[in-house]
Design a protein around this motif. Structure first.
Motif, PDB file in Angstrom:
ATOM      1  N   GLY A   1       0.826  -1.210   0.000  1.00 19.31           N
ATOM      2  CA  GLY A   1       0.000   0.000   0.000  1.00 19.31           C
ATOM      3  C   GLY A   1       0.857   1.255   0.000  1.00 19.31           C
ATOM      4  N   ASP A   2       1.925   1.261   0.816  1.00 22.95           N
ATOM      5  CA  ASP A   2       2.844   2.405   0.853  1.00 22.95           C
ATOM      6  C   ASP A   2       3.539   2.594  -0.490  1.00 22.95           C
ATOM      7  OD1 ASP A   2       2.162   2.757   3.518  1.00 22.95           O
ATOM      8  OD2 ASP A   2       4.021   1.863   4.291  1.00 22.95           O
TER       9      ASP A   2
ATOM     10  N   TRP B   1       4.171   5.511  -5.593  1.00 23.53           N
ATOM     11  CA  TRP B   1       4.181   5.484  -7.057  1.00 23.53           C
ATOM     12  C   TRP B   1       3.146   6.454  -7.623  1.00 23.53           C
ATOM     13  CZ3 TRP B   1       6.823   4.775 -11.155  1.00 23.53           C
ATOM     14  CH2 TRP B   1       6.220   4.558 -12.383  1.00 23.53           C
ATOM     15  N   GLU B   2       1.948   6.465  -7.035  1.00 21.73           N
ATOM     16  CA  GLU B   2       0.903   7.372  -7.505  1.00 21.73           C
ATOM     17  C   GLU B   2       1.297   8.828  -7.286  1.00 21.73           C
ATOM     18  OE1 GLU B   2      -2.587   5.910  -5.511  1.00 21.73           O
ATOM     19  OE2 GLU B   2      -2.636   4.099  -6.754  1.00 21.73           O
ATOM     20  N   ALA B   3       1.943   9.121  -6.146  1.00 19.82           N
ATOM     21  CA  ALA B   3       2.412  10.488  -5.887  1.00 19.82           C
ATOM     22  C   ALA B   3       3.484  10.878  -6.899  1.00 19.82           C
ATOM     23  CB  ALA B   3       2.956  10.599  -4.457  1.00 19.82           C
ATOM     24  N   TYR B   4       4.388   9.971  -7.193  1.00 17.20           N
ATOM     25  CA  TYR B   4       5.433  10.257  -8.188  1.00 17.20           C
ATOM     26  C   TYR B   4       4.812  10.510  -9.558  1.00 17.20           C
ATOM     27  CZ  TYR B   4       9.088   9.526 -11.607  1.00 17.20           C
ATOM     28  OH  TYR B   4       9.924   9.674 -12.670  1.00 17.20           O
ATOM     29  N   GLN B   5       3.842   9.696  -9.940  1.00 15.61           N
ATOM     30  CA  GLN B   5       3.193   9.888 -11.236  1.00 15.61           C
ATOM     31  C   GLN B   5       2.477  11.239 -11.299  1.00 15.61           C
ATOM     32  OE1 GLN B   5       0.957   6.135 -11.409  1.00 15.61           O
ATOM     33  NE2 GLN B   5       2.087   5.682 -13.286  1.00 15.61           N
ATOM     34  N   ALA B   6       1.942  11.677 -10.162  1.00 14.50           N
ATOM     35  CA  ALA B   6       1.197  12.933 -10.135  1.00 14.50           C
ATOM     36  C   ALA B   6       2.109  14.159 -10.188  1.00 14.50           C
ATOM     37  CB  ALA B   6       0.315  12.992  -8.888  1.00 14.50           C
ATOM     38  N   ASP B   7       3.240  14.120  -9.455  1.00 10.39           N
ATOM     39  CA  ASP B   7       4.057  15.335  -9.368  1.00 10.39           C
ATOM     40  C   ASP B   7       5.498  15.180  -9.861  1.00 10.39           C
ATOM     41  OD1 ASP B   7       5.415  14.023  -7.279  1.00 10.39           O
ATOM     42  OD2 ASP B   7       4.278  15.074  -5.735  1.00 10.39           O
ATOM     43  N   GLY B   8       5.943  13.956 -10.084  1.00 10.21           N
ATOM     44  CA  GLY B   8       7.286  13.737 -10.610  1.00 10.21           C
ATOM     45  C   GLY B   8       8.413  13.978  -9.618  1.00 10.21           C
ATOM     46  N   LEU B   9       8.085  14.298  -8.361  1.00 14.04           N
ATOM     47  CA  LEU B   9       9.136  14.553  -7.372  1.00 14.04           C
ATOM     48  C   LEU B   9       9.882  13.260  -7.050  1.00 14.04           C
ATOM     49  CD1 LEU B   9       7.387  16.953  -4.843  1.00 14.04           C
ATOM     50  CD2 LEU B   9       9.118  17.520  -6.557  1.00 14.04           C
TER      51      LEU B   9
END
Length: 88
Positions: free
Chosen positions: A47-48, A53-61
């Motif tokens: 889950g983490d 991964w979803e956060a990276y896909q959203a903002d690329g940070l």
């Protein structure tokens, strides 16, 4: 609850119970508890990972490899460095 075990596994459980002066039920219960704890930990970790991964896909940070490696090396030396900066 009834559980059917392979004869080899049953023999191993019996030997372990005997060597620990425990009942077979205690050994099997503890084994199932440990298995379920590991399964819960894997589920939480997945889950983490998916959230990251979803956060990276959203903002690329992200933290580049060199900065992450330097930070981890400092931790291994016992230092407490600041987190490396995230970049796009």
């Amino acid at each position: 609850m009834r559980v059917e075990l392979d004869k080899d596994i049953e023999a191993r459980v019996n030997r372990l119970a005997q060597s620990r002066n425990q009942s077979v039920s205690e050994v099997v219960t503890r084994a199932v508890e440990q298995y379920l704890e590991r399964a819960d930990q894997r589920r939480a970790t997945l889950g983490d990972v998916m959230a990251a991964w979803e956060a990276y896909q959203a903002d690329g940070l992200h933290v580049d490899e060199g900065a992450a490696d330097a930070w981890l090396s400092a931790l291994e030396r016992g230092d407490m460095p600041d987190l490396p900066p995230a970049r796009n």
